[in-house]
Design a protein around this motif. Structure first.
Motif, mmCIF file in Angstrom:
data_model
loop_
_atom_site.group_PDB
_atom_site.id
_atom_site.type_symbol
_atom_site.label_atom_id
_atom_site.label_comp_id
_atom_site.label_asym_id
_atom_site.label_seq_id
_atom_site.Cartn_x
_atom_site.Cartn_y
_atom_site.Cartn_z
ATOM 1 N N GLN A 72 0.808 -1.205 0.000
ATOM 2 C CA GLN A 72 0.000 0.000 0.000
ATOM 3 C C GLN A 72 0.849 1.266 0.000
ATOM 4 O OE1 GLN A 72 -3.542 0.154 -0.287
ATOM 5 N NE2 GLN A 72 -2.859 -1.839 -1.028
ATOM 6 N N SER A 73 2.070 1.155 0.487
ATOM 7 C CA SER A 73 2.966 2.314 0.532
ATOM 8 C C SER A 73 3.713 2.537 -0.776
ATOM 9 C CB SER A 73 3.985 2.147 1.672
ATOM 10 O OG SER A 73 4.740 0.949 1.493
ATOM 11 N N ASP A 74 3.517 1.645 -1.755
ATOM 12 C CA ASP A 74 4.215 1.791 -3.032
ATOM 13 C C ASP A 74 3.641 2.960 -3.833
ATOM 14 O OD1 ASP A 74 5.802 -0.370 -2.493
ATOM 15 O OD2 ASP A 74 4.645 -1.783 -3.719
ATOM 16 N N PRO A 75 4.502 3.746 -4.480
ATOM 17 C CA PRO A 75 4.003 4.818 -5.355
ATOM 18 C C PRO A 75 3.276 4.233 -6.553
ATOM 19 C CG PRO A 75 6.316 5.177 -4.777
ATOM 20 C CD PRO A 75 5.966 3.776 -4.352
ATOM 21 N N THR A 76 2.209 4.917 -6.979
ATOM 22 C CA THR A 76 1.489 4.504 -8.183
ATOM 23 C C THR A 76 1.320 5.656 -9.162
ATOM 24 O OG1 THR A 76 -0.498 3.376 -8.992
ATOM 25 C CG2 THR A 76 -0.805 4.971 -7.218
ATOM 26 N N ALA A 77 1.559 6.890 -8.710
ATOM 27 C CA ALA A 77 1.444 8.046 -9.603
ATOM 28 C C ALA A 77 2.322 9.184 -9.109
ATOM 29 C CB ALA A 77 0.000 8.523 -9.712
ATOM 30 N N ILE A 78 2.795 9.973 -10.062
ATOM 31 C CA ILE A 78 3.526 11.211 -9.779
ATOM 32 C C ILE A 78 2.817 12.321 -10.539
ATOM 33 C CG2 ILE A 78 5.696 12.480 -10.010
ATOM 34 C CD1 ILE A 78 7.130 9.745 -10.088
ATOM 35 N N PRO A 118 -5.345 11.624 5.231
ATOM 36 C CA PRO A 118 -5.040 10.371 4.527
ATOM 37 C C PRO A 118 -4.476 10.568 3.132
ATOM 38 C CG PRO A 118 -7.413 10.738 4.641
ATOM 39 C CD PRO A 118 -6.782 11.741 5.541
ATOM 40 N N GLY A 119 -4.746 11.717 2.490
ATOM 41 C CA GLY A 119 -4.243 11.940 1.143
ATOM 42 C C GLY A 119 -2.881 12.616 1.098
ATOM 43 N N MET A 120 -2.274 12.860 2.261
ATOM 44 C CA MET A 120 -1.013 13.592 2.291
ATOM 45 C C MET A 120 0.112 12.785 1.646
ATOM 46 S SD MET A 120 0.806 15.495 5.534
ATOM 47 C CE MET A 120 1.301 13.998 6.403
ATOM 48 N N MET A 121 0.865 13.443 0.794
ATOM 49 C CA MET A 121 1.949 12.768 0.072
ATOM 50 C C MET A 121 3.022 12.275 1.038
ATOM 51 S SD MET A 121 4.275 15.889 -1.473
ATOM 52 C CE MET A 121 5.134 17.025 -0.353
ATOM 53 N N PRO A 122 3.723 11.186 0.668
ATOM 54 C CA PRO A 122 4.887 10.782 1.454
ATOM 55 C C PRO A 122 6.088 11.670 1.168
ATOM 56 C CG PRO A 122 4.596 9.311 -0.408
ATOM 57 C CD PRO A 122 3.399 10.232 -0.400
ATOM 58 N N LYS A 162 11.138 25.145 -10.960
ATOM 59 C CA LYS A 162 11.294 23.760 -11.399
ATOM 60 C C LYS A 162 10.136 22.934 -10.852
ATOM 61 C CE LYS A 162 14.362 19.749 -11.251
ATOM 62 N NZ LYS A 162 15.637 19.185 -10.761
ATOM 63 N N PRO A 163 9.414 22.221 -11.715
ATOM 64 C CA PRO A 163 8.279 21.420 -11.233
ATOM 65 C C PRO A 163 8.717 20.379 -10.217
ATOM 66 C CG PRO A 163 8.235 21.634 -13.619
ATOM 67 C CD PRO A 163 9.563 22.160 -13.173
ATOM 68 N N LYS A 164 7.847 20.131 -9.254
ATOM 69 C CA LYS A 164 8.091 19.091 -8.258
ATOM 70 C C LYS A 164 7.087 17.975 -8.466
ATOM 71 C CE LYS A 164 7.757 21.715 -4.521
ATOM 72 N NZ LYS A 164 7.689 23.129 -4.928
ATOM 73 N N GLY A 165 7.544 16.740 -8.303
ATOM 74 C CA GLY A 165 6.681 15.588 -8.508
ATOM 75 C C GLY A 165 6.055 15.129 -7.202
ATOM 76 N N VAL A 166 4.744 15.315 -7.071
ATOM 77 C CA VAL A 166 4.030 14.863 -5.884
ATOM 78 C C VAL A 166 3.740 13.373 -6.027
ATOM 79 C CG1 VAL A 166 1.932 15.095 -4.512
ATOM 80 C CG2 VAL A 166 3.003 17.130 -5.521
ATOM 81 N N VAL A 167 4.170 12.592 -5.043
ATOM 82 C CA VAL A 167 4.008 11.144 -5.095
ATOM 83 C C VAL A 167 2.673 10.735 -4.482
ATOM 84 C CG1 VAL A 167 4.916 8.932 -4.269
ATOM 85 C CG2 VAL A 167 6.493 10.729 -5.033
ATOM 86 N N PHE A 168 1.911 9.930 -5.233
ATOM 87 C CA PHE A 168 0.689 9.309 -4.728
ATOM 88 C C PHE A 168 0.950 7.818 -4.572
ATOM 89 C CE2 PHE A 168 -0.981 13.206 -6.405
ATOM 90 C CZ PHE A 168 -2.124 13.480 -5.654
#
Length: 507
Positions: A151-157, A355-359, A166-172
């Motif tokens: 469940q902790s694995d990234p599935t989207a940036i 619960p939706g806060m990025m890691p 510079k754009p930052k990639g938010v991890v979901f």
């Protein structure tokens, strides 16, 4: 909270196979068809060498192929990392260097941009939606055995522009998506398989890939997807498709309200209308309320999953400027510069957790440490809480410009203009725009021989069109500065608050 978007896709394909999953401007694909289509994409990606944890990117306008490709990538266990299709080759190169995709899907019309990136960063394979994804829709594909994931694995940036330019990639992760949607399902009850969001915003945003594709799939609903935003089409689809949900910036609702026929439209099925990105004008609230639709102010960031709080239905009409008090599991604080909690009514920085806060940000430990402190997301936004804990958004510390719902970093534009010979000082500020809500205006210390047209042409060559300033103001002498030596944008905003009235548009 457990499970993934792909778990839901497989489940709904078995239990409601003929339920429309996506209606793309009248072209409908069912859950059975979408699941099989994604199986074909997953097979193709595997053949191209994509494995668990690899990145797969997408560059194109909204389409069924875009959706199928994203779900196929999720089936493989890859991380979907979409790109803004309006970016030029130089901007795309930055994202490619950051996320290092194995495969990038693109519209055929945008292939040349990727070819230019590939010439210097040739570590990825280019595939086209029209030629490599579309044919898989009608094929027969064996069920793809999706790998087990944590469940902790990234599935989207999801890339979001930052104040540094510079754009930052938010991890979901699987957990943040499932947790966010579970919370909102508790607060905004949805009839089983009854969610019908109208999506007119781009799929590369969190509104698209997370709140559009992922949320609808989790609920087994029907995504009413449009190629882009056209007010007349949006109103027609909203009515004919009996949309239940519409979310976007105020300008979206304003333009729909101007469409002939709006005042007679039956919108009783639209149970949720969330407005974010800017304050909602009271007059606009009244126009929609006359149609039985309560516009509700929301607040959030991509880093918190997209939306953190919404004004309760029964109070939204009386307080259109307030954003609610958080969610069932989401908490809000407003703190002073020293980190202590502000008193009620005192303005400070908005902090969030839920619960939706990025890691964290993708491969950006410094930015992650600055944003996530002691379990709280520091938003960089200013707000205040009233005596009942309701949040009012005040201003953006980060100076971000939100134009037509898209984030624009002033620093990025400033960096480009600063590369012009002779430019010593430039500041980009937000000014009002009737069509887009906000638009960039460049304030430039005068340079002999340099014209407004020169600046626009240079920006056109280096930036996506929506980032190019619509106003250029030349000034004599130095730009105002704060004691720290930084240009004082607050003074500039005060001085040039009437730019749209006193200066001509340069594009």
């Amino acid at each position: 909270m457990s499970g993934t978007v792909i778990d839901a896709l497989t489940y709904w394909a078995r239990t409601v196979p003929d339920q429309p999953a996506i209606d793309f401007a009248g072209d409908v694909v069912t859950y059975r068809e979408l699941d099989t289509w994604a199986d074909g994409v997953a097979e193709d990606l595997t053949a191209r060498g994509v494995r668990v944890g690899d990145r797969v990117s997408f560059l194109g306008v909204n389409s069924l192929e875009w959706c199928a490709a994203a779900l196929g990538a999720m089936k493989v266990g890859a991380i979907s990392a979409p790109f803004n299709q309006r970016m030029l080759a130089g901007e795309l190169t930055t994202l490619v260097e950051d996320c290092e995709p194995t495969v990038v899907y693109c519209d055929s019309a945008l292939r040349s941009r990727l070819d230019e990136v590939h010439a210097t960063r040739g570590t990825f394979t280019i595939a086209e939606f029209e030629h490599d994804v579309r044919p898989l829709r009608t094929g027969t594909h064996a069920a793809f055995r999706a790998p087990l994931t944590e469940q902790s694995d990234p599935t989207a940036i999801v890339f979001t522009s930052g104040t540094t330019g510079k754009p930052k990639g938010v991890v979901f992760t699987h957990a943040t998506i499932a947790g966010e949607m579970h919370e909102w399902a508790l607060m905004e009850p949805i009839e089983q398989n009854g969610l019908r969001p109208l999506l007119v915003l781009p799929l590369f945003t969190a509104a698209g890939i997370i709140w559009g594709i992922s949320r609808t799939t989790l609920h087994g609903g029907t995504l009413l997807l449009q190629p882009g935003f056209d007010p007349e089409s949006a109103l027609r689809v909203m009515i004919e498709g009996r949309a239940t949900t519409l979310t976007g910036p105020p300008i979206l609702f304003e333009q729909i309200s101007r469409v002939p026929g709006f005042t007679d439209a039956d919108l009783s099925h639209l149970t949720t209308a969330h407005v974010g990105g800017a304050r909602v004008p009271s007059a606009l609230v009244g126009q929609w309320l006359a149609r039985g639709v309560q516009l509700r102010q929301i607040y959030g960031q991509t880093e918190i999953g997209g939306s953190a709080t919404a004004m309760p239905r029964h109070e939204a009409a009386d307080h259109p400027d307030k954003c609610g008090f958080g969610g069932i599991f989401t908490r809000i604080r407003v703190v002073a510069a020293d980190g202590t909690d502000c008193t009620r009514g005192e303005v400070g920085e908005i902090l969030l957790r839920g619960p939706g806060m990025m890691p964290g940000y993708w491969r950006n430990e410094d930015a992650t440490r600055s944003a996530l402190i002691d379990g709280w997301l520091h938003t960089g936004d200013l707000g205040k809480l009233d005596e009942n804990g309701y949040l009012t958004f005040v201003d953006r510390l980060k100076d971000m410009i939100i134009s037509g719902g898209l984030n624009i970093s002033p620093a990025e534009i400033e960096q480009v203009i600063n590369r012009l010979p002779g430019v010593e000082e430039v500041a980009v500020i937000s000014v009002p725009d009737a069509k887009f809500g906000e638009t960039p205006a460049a304030i430039v210390k005068k340079v002999e021989g340099l014209t407004e047209a020169d600046i626009v042409a240079h920006c056109n060559d280096n930036l996506a069109d929506y980032k190019v300033p619509r106003y250029v103001v030349f000034v004599d002498g130095a730009l105002p500065r704060m004691a720290s030596g930084k240009i004082s944008k607050r003074d500039l905003r005060d001085t040039y608050s009437d730019v749209p009235q006193t200066y001509p548009k340069v594009r």
